[in-house]
Design a protein around this motif. Structure first.
Motif, PDB file in Angstrom:
ATOM      1  N   PRO A   1      -1.195 -31.377  11.556  1.00  0.00           N
ATOM      2  CA  PRO A   1      -2.321 -31.964  11.033  1.00  0.00           C
ATOM      3  C   PRO A   1      -2.269 -32.241   9.761  1.00  0.00           C
ATOM      4  O   PRO A   1      -1.484 -31.581   9.019  1.00  0.00           O
ATOM      5  CB  PRO A   1      -3.433 -30.722  11.594  1.00  0.00           C
ATOM      6  N   VAL A   2      -3.161 -33.159   9.117  1.00  0.00           N
ATOM      7  CA  VAL A   2      -3.352 -33.506   7.737  1.00  0.00           C
ATOM      8  C   VAL A   2      -4.430 -32.630   7.272  1.00  0.00           C
ATOM      9  O   VAL A   2      -5.667 -33.153   7.674  1.00  0.00           O
ATOM     10  CB  VAL A   2      -3.129 -34.977   7.626  1.00  0.00           C
ATOM     11  N   ILE A   3      -4.397 -31.815   6.354  1.00  0.00           N
ATOM     12  CA  ILE A   3      -5.491 -31.201   5.606  1.00  0.00           C
ATOM     13  C   ILE A   3      -5.568 -31.773   4.370  1.00  0.00           C
ATOM     14  O   ILE A   3      -4.754 -31.763   3.592  1.00  0.00           O
ATOM     15  CB  ILE A   3      -5.314 -29.772   5.588  1.00  0.00           C
ATOM     16  N   ALA A   4      -6.934 -31.904   3.900  1.00  0.00           N
ATOM     17  CA  ALA A   4      -7.269 -32.659   2.636  1.00  0.00           C
ATOM     18  C   ALA A   4      -8.102 -31.418   1.879  1.00  0.00           C
ATOM     19  O   ALA A   4      -8.921 -30.764   2.307  1.00  0.00           O
ATOM     20  CB  ALA A   4      -7.940 -33.871   2.624  1.00  0.00           C
ATOM     21  N   ILE A   5      -7.687 -31.416   0.501  1.00  0.00           N
ATOM     22  CA  ILE A   5      -8.458 -30.516  -0.421  1.00  0.00           C
ATOM     23  C   ILE A   5      -9.124 -31.445  -1.602  1.00  0.00           C
ATOM     24  O   ILE A   5      -8.229 -32.233  -2.131  1.00  0.00           O
ATOM     25  CB  ILE A   5      -7.478 -29.454  -0.963  1.00  0.00           C
ATOM     26  N   LEU A   6     -10.142 -31.503  -1.517  1.00  0.00           N
ATOM     27  CA  LEU A   6     -10.757 -32.309  -2.682  1.00  0.00           C
ATOM     28  C   LEU A   6     -11.103 -31.782  -4.107  1.00  0.00           C
ATOM     29  O   LEU A   6     -11.406 -30.632  -4.153  1.00  0.00           O
ATOM     30  CB  LEU A   6     -12.305 -33.085  -2.042  1.00  0.00           C
ATOM     31  N   GLY A   7     -10.713 -32.534  -5.060  1.00  0.00           N
ATOM     32  CA  GLY A   7     -10.778 -32.105  -6.431  1.00  0.00           C
ATOM     33  C   GLY A   7     -11.308 -33.097  -7.347  1.00  0.00           C
ATOM     34  O   GLY A   7     -11.555 -34.351  -7.262  1.00  0.00           O
TER      35      GLY A   7
ATOM     36  N   GLY B   1     -19.317 -28.069 -14.206  1.00  0.00           N
ATOM     37  CA  GLY B   1     -18.198 -27.359 -13.869  1.00  0.00           C
ATOM     38  C   GLY B   1     -16.844 -27.905 -13.210  1.00  0.00           C
ATOM     39  O   GLY B   1     -16.162 -27.346 -12.470  1.00  0.00           O
ATOM     40  N   HIS B   2     -16.960 -29.271 -13.319  1.00  0.00           N
ATOM     41  CA  HIS B   2     -15.709 -29.944 -12.734  1.00  0.00           C
ATOM     42  C   HIS B   2     -14.410 -29.399 -13.203  1.00  0.00           C
ATOM     43  O   HIS B   2     -13.415 -29.586 -12.394  1.00  0.00           O
ATOM     44  CB  HIS B   2     -15.872 -31.577 -12.785  1.00  0.00           C
ATOM     45  N   ASN B   3     -14.265 -29.062 -14.260  1.00  0.00           N
ATOM     46  CA  ASN B   3     -12.749 -28.483 -14.669  1.00  0.00           C
ATOM     47  C   ASN B   3     -12.741 -27.346 -14.003  1.00  0.00           C
ATOM     48  O   ASN B   3     -11.241 -27.057 -13.593  1.00  0.00           O
ATOM     49  CB  ASN B   3     -13.049 -28.178 -16.386  1.00  0.00           C
ATOM     50  N   LEU B   4     -13.529 -26.685 -13.416  1.00  0.00           N
ATOM     51  CA  LEU B   4     -13.235 -25.464 -12.717  1.00  0.00           C
ATOM     52  C   LEU B   4     -12.935 -25.819 -11.014  1.00  0.00           C
ATOM     53  O   LEU B   4     -12.232 -25.671 -10.430  1.00  0.00           O
ATOM     54  CB  LEU B   4     -14.346 -24.369 -12.640  1.00  0.00           C
ATOM     55  N   LEU B   5     -13.964 -26.903 -10.542  1.00  0.00           N
ATOM     56  CA  LEU B   5     -13.782 -27.533  -9.511  1.00  0.00           C
ATOM     57  C   LEU B   5     -12.241 -28.126  -9.057  1.00  0.00           C
ATOM     58  O   LEU B   5     -11.715 -27.620  -8.217  1.00  0.00           O
ATOM     59  CB  LEU B   5     -14.750 -28.546  -9.140  1.00  0.00           C
ATOM     60  N   GLY B   6     -11.965 -28.797 -10.049  1.00  0.00           N
ATOM     61  CA  GLY B   6     -10.380 -29.446  -9.801  1.00  0.00           C
ATOM     62  C   GLY B   6      -9.555 -28.544  -9.798  1.00  0.00           C
ATOM     63  O   GLY B   6      -8.334 -28.445  -8.898  1.00  0.00           O
TER      64      GLY B   6
END
Length: 474
Positions: free
Chosen positions: A75-81, A111-116
């Motif tokens: 499967p192809v698993i995506a993780i979003l940043g 907090g997108h610095n943390l998210l990515g």
């Protein structure tokens, strides 16, 4: 769910914690706005390439987007940043009072610095786990720009970037620990422009046709419209160009930006057309010309209970990280800086035992169970467009002091604190464990896909961003 996965993922992530902290702080320092996150994207791309991922840049015409891939096949698993900041929220990192680094500068107020970097940590550990256990499949990290303004993922979804993905995972910083078993408002973002005729406002006002009057009349008309729209719908605006600063000139040009939200894509299209009709009326009343341009849009969120149950189980098994006394001092100072209305609103969500715990330690260190029915959030997220294309699960972890309001200087101030990074890695671990189980558990993936089909009930994804609209140049 196995203890072995948790133990291995914990070791893999904690072993690289210093790197993750450094990356997060660098992205925090760049504080780049939507569609202009070049330094941030380059930094993360370099980290992925050094880790052995192959990287493709510029997805869907977005200069600061990328996908980092490892492995092959299904499967192809995506993780979003994400890694974009917000305008006007510059703030010194170790200060518990409002103290901008640059007046009116940008800052990571969501907090997108943390998210990515939390998502990057998850992708790194899944890759390492795949190597150690010789697992088949593909892990992808999608570098997604412009979540705050412009809806980067919606452009990516419109261009088919997730078509071959089997499951997607993301997270968001916050002040609670929860899986996001919720729907949301769909949204259309559009700029309205009015053009009239300039004139001397005292000597010859009858020759003028005021674009600024049209803007004001549009706003009045939309305010009357609010009484006649769905309860959960929202409309907000900002006047971005008043046409000038002299009251003795009839302004010949003016602009404003509107966000129109409603719980379903079809509903938001209908409500948006009503807003456009109000703008037409304002132009008719002022004898000006009106034009509008859609600049962004995203769907409502489609949650996935099957994946969220697994993710929540891992969150509870891993446990929220311990907070040092030094960190608690900073947290208490941030909490004290909040207004009484903010505190009252946050406390209203708690039971008596939780309120007592917060009085001693103002951080939600417990993990909230799944709601009996899907929750609803009035805001919008472009993760929604991914969730219309593939089974998607998200969590939120307490990177901030209790009651912290998003899009504030307090969020920026906490963005490099040790407790924020620890909660970030907690999210990374939960995502990684869930992704690994999804890679290896065919039954779970089938269950998630079946639920995905049932929730869509035959509805097809149709982007709210028109085909002729392209990402703005930065």
């Amino acid at each position: 769910m196995t203890t072995d996965i948790i133990q291995e993922v914990n070791e893999l992530i904690e072993g690289q914690a210093e790197l993750f902290g450094s990356l997060s702080e660098q992205v925090w320092s760049y504080a780049e706005l939507s569609f202009a996150e070049q330094k941030s994207a380059d930094l993360l791309i370099k980290a992925f390439e050094e880790k052995g991922f192959s990287v493709e840049r510029g997805l869907a015409g977005l200069k600061t987007s990328f996908v980092a891939s490892y492995g092959s096949g299904k499967p192809v698993i995506a993780i979003l940043g994400e890694y974009d900041a917000l305008a006007g929220l510059s703030q010194k990192k170790d200060s518990t009072v409002h103290d901008p680094i640059v007046q009116n500068g940008s800052g990571h107020g969501c907090g997108h610095n943390l998210l990515g970097v939390g998502s990057l940590a998850a992708a790194f550990s899944v890759k390492d786990y795949m190597d150690q256990h010789h697992l088949a499949g593909t892990i992808r990290f999608y570098g997604c720009p412009a979540e705050e303004r412009g809806n980067g993922k919606a452009y990516m979804a419109r261009e088919g970037c997730f078509e071959d993905v089997d499951a997607a995972f993301s997270w968001h910083p916050g002040s609670v620990n929860i899986v996001q078993q919720a729907s949301s408002n769909a949204v259309i973002e559009a700029r309205f422009s009015f053009d009239g005729v300039s004139a001397h406002a005292a000597a010859l006002p009858e020759l003028g046709r005021s674009a600024l009057d049209a803007v004001e009349l549009m706003n009045v008309g939309v305010n009357y419209l609010r009484e006649h729209m769905p309860d959960k719908a929202r409309i907000h605006y900002a006047v971005t160009d008043t046409g000038g600063s002299s009251p003795n000139v009839v302004q010949s040009h003016a602009e404003e930006l509107y966000l129109v939200r409603s719980p379903e894509p079809a509903d938001v299209r209908t409500l948006f057309e009503r807003v456009v009709n109000v703008a037409r009326g304002a132009a008719l009343m002022t004898e000006t010309k009106m034009s509008y341009q859609i600049e962004g849009g995203c769907h409502n969120l489609i949650p996935n209970t099957a994946l969220h149950q697994v993710m929540l189980g891992y969150m509870k098994k891993i446990g929220f990280p311990e907070i040092s006394e030094k960190d608690l001092e900073f947290i208490r100072a941030i909490y004290d800086s909040l207004g009484e209305n903010e505190k009252k609103h946050a406390l209203a969500q708690l039971n008596q035992n939780q309120k007592a715990a917060i009085a001693d330690k103002p951080v939600e260190d417990w993990i909230i169970s799944l709601p009996e029915k899907d929750a609803f959030m009035e805001g919008s997220t472009d993760v929604s467009d991914v969730s219309w294309n593939v089974p998607t699960a998200q969590c939120m972890t307490a990177t901030w002091a209790f009651g912290t309001v998003p899009h504030t200087w307090q969020v920026v101030a906490q963005g490099t604190q040790p407790y924020a990074l620890n909660a970030t890695l907690f999210a990374g671990k939960a995502i990684a464990c869930t992704a690994i189980q999804t890679l290896t558990d065919e039954e779970l993936l089938d269950k998630a896909k079946e639920e995905f089909k049932e929730r869509l009930a035959g509805k097809k994804y149709d982007s709210l961003i028109p085909e002729d609209i392209t990402p703005p140049e930065k």
